[in-house]
Motif scaffolding. Structure first.
Motif, short mmCIF file in Angstrom:
data_model
loop_
_atom_site.label_atom_id
_atom_site.label_comp_id
_atom_site.label_asym_id
_atom_site.label_seq_id
_atom_site.Cartn_x
_atom_site.Cartn_y
_atom_site.Cartn_z
N THR A 92 -37.10 1.56 -10.49
CA THR A 92 -37.01 2.28 -9.22
C THR A 92 -35.64 2.94 -9.12
O THR A 92 -34.61 2.27 -9.18
CB THR A 92 -37.19 1.34 -8.02
N CYS A 100 -37.25 10.18 -5.52
CA CYS A 100 -37.49 8.81 -5.99
C CYS A 100 -38.21 8.85 -7.33
O CYS A 100 -39.17 9.61 -7.52
CB CYS A 100 -38.34 8.04 -4.98
N HIS A 132 -40.08 6.42 -10.38
CA HIS A 132 -40.68 5.13 -10.72
C HIS A 132 -40.86 5.12 -12.24
O HIS A 132 -41.92 5.47 -12.76
CB HIS A 132 -42.01 4.94 -10.00
N ASP A 186 -40.85 3.65 -16.22
CA ASP A 186 -41.52 2.55 -16.90
C ASP A 186 -40.55 1.40 -17.15
O ASP A 186 -39.62 1.52 -17.95
CB ASP A 186 -42.10 3.04 -18.24
N TRP A 201 -33.29 6.24 -7.23
CA TRP A 201 -33.15 7.35 -6.27
C TRP A 201 -32.07 8.29 -6.77
O TRP A 201 -30.99 7.86 -7.14
CB TRP A 201 -32.80 6.83 -4.88
N GLN A 218 -36.50 -4.33 -5.01
CA GLN A 218 -37.03 -3.17 -5.74
C GLN A 218 -37.21 -3.53 -7.21
O GLN A 218 -36.31 -4.10 -7.83
CB GLN A 218 -36.07 -1.98 -5.61
N GLU A 278 -35.11 -7.54 -10.58
CA GLU A 278 -35.22 -6.75 -9.36
C GLU A 278 -33.87 -6.66 -8.67
O GLU A 278 -32.96 -7.44 -8.94
CB GLU A 278 -36.23 -7.39 -8.40
#
Length: 414
Positions: A368, A384, A386, A388, A370, A364, A360
């Motif tokens: 994740t 944004c 998300h 896999d 942006w 986050q 992480e």
């Protein structure tokens, strides 16, 4: 019509290289209505090659034997194939004279075994190699056909297209043409994409749609059989329009193209420039752009700002933005896009920040991301993602780069 492909090579058996020749040949044959029902890989042992050829001829009428036509001691393909067919080797005298002249021109010393590169299966015909030294063989007896080709992919592909395919077409007179069209998608899950496409084509039995997951994209291949190229093209284009009506999102073109290539082409048409500031992708977006010939017309330079301090130092992002919103945020991605565009003076700026994993970052999870798109004279946009986390670090990076390019592509298409 069914055929078998036999690939010879210890390096393929051991997994040291990919068997790209078999894939290429199977695809070319498919376009002619020939199915490579069996594909065999064997090492360089003469008895194994001989057995593979005999087994193949017991199953199909057309056999391709690929690789092992060089002058070294482990190149046994031609002699082993001859043994399997009960024939011997003949010399293409004209080609042998050409080989000797080539060595003379190159100021290289020949060895006796170089003569094997001018040999072919007796009772058959030699196949011209337009880009290499070793000839191929085309051998027919009754309904059986055996084709022997060299292994180097550059030579192999040239001989398939120039020597083999014209002869294959003569074996199947009246055969209907098999034609296809490849559509490219980015950012749409394969299951969702194919569910939508299959529903749209439910009443269209003349065209088959299949999907292939490639790095950073999904390819949808439309295949049909027709009496002429004109009929096939018309059917495929109609089907393409049906699919686009049902699934326009994520589509960026047809045929042998790349998303970066399409973006560069659109920018060139409008005389516009792009730049980028990248964190998790480490310059991948810029690398994809620069892989396109002529990219210098639309790309002058960019930034890799991996550490937060460099986002401030190189792009002029206020430290308060990162402190308040975090590195992985809409605000930081937008500021990166704005900063690089303004620094370079480009029309568009792409900003990418996120978590490639496996750990992480700033609370986050991996995957994740942006994206920011700065457009001269317009509000900056962010998105944004998300992705896999189980797909792995490199897949996350590549998909992020592709989706950033897709943001710009969608804007340029409007």
């Amino acid at each position: 019509m069914e055929a078998e492909i036999i690939t010879v090579g210890e390096e393929i058996i051991l997994g040291e290289i990919d068997n790209t020749n078999a894939r290429f040949l199977a695809d070319r044959m498919r376009q002619q209505g020939i199915v490579a029902r069996w594909q065999t890989t064997t090492d360089d042992a003469p008895q194994h090659i001989c057995t593979a050829v005999q087994n193949a001829l017991s199953r199909v009428k057309t056999v391709f034997v690929c690789g092992g036509l060089g002058p070294t001691t482990d190149d046994n393909t031609l002699s082993a194939t001859a043994a399997a067919l009960g024939t011997h080797l003949a010399i293409d005298e004209r080609h042998w004279r050409w080989i000797k002249q080539e060595f003379k021109n190159r100021h290289q010393k020949m060895v006796k075994s170089n003569i094997v590169q001018a040999c072919f299966l007796a009772g058959g015909a030699s196949l011209t190699n337009p880009v290499g030294l070793a000839v191929g063989s085309w051998w027919q007896q009754g309904e059986k056909t055996v084709v022997v080709l060299p292994g180097p992919p550059r030579e192999f592909r040239a001989m398939v297209d120039q020597e083999v395919l014209p002869r294959l077409r003569q074996l199947i007179p009246g055969q209907q043409l098999v034609a296809d069209l490849i559509m490219h998608y980015v950012g749409v899950p394969e299951s969702q994409l194919m569910t939508t496409i299959n529903a749209a084509l439910a009443k269209n039995s003349a065209v088959v749609a299949t999907s292939y997951v490639q790095p950073g994209e999904i390819q949808v291949r439309l295949t049909t059989t027709a009496a002429s190229q004109q009929e096939a093209d018309a059917r495929l284009q109609t089907t393409r329009q049906t699919i686009l009506a049902a699934q326009p999102e994520g589509y960026f073109g047809d045929g042998q193209i790349t998303l970066a290539g399409e973006v560069v082409s659109l920018l060139k048409q409008r005389h516009l420039h792009v730049t980028a500031a990248e964190s998790l992708t480490g310059g991948l977006v810029q690398s994809l752009i620069c892989s396109v010939p002529g990219a210098s017309a639309v790309f002058d330079g960019g930034f890799v700002t991996y550490a937060p301090a460099q986002k401030a130092a190189m792009l002029g992002i206020q430290a308060e933005v990162i402190d308040k919103y975090g590195v992985v945020s809409s605000e930081t991605a937008g500021a990166m896009a704005d900063g690089c565009r303004q620094k370079v003076g480009a029309d568009f700026g792409l900003g990418l920040t996120g978590v490639a994993g496996p750990d992480e970052l700033d609370g986050q999870p991996a995957g994740t991301v942006w994206l920011g798109l700065s457009i001269k004279g317009e509000p900056t946009r962010t998105r944004c993602l998300h992705l896999d986390a189980h797909s792995g670090r490199q897949a996350i990076r590549l998909n992020s780069a592709q989706l950033a390019l897709m943001m710009l592509y969608d804007h340029l298409q409007k």
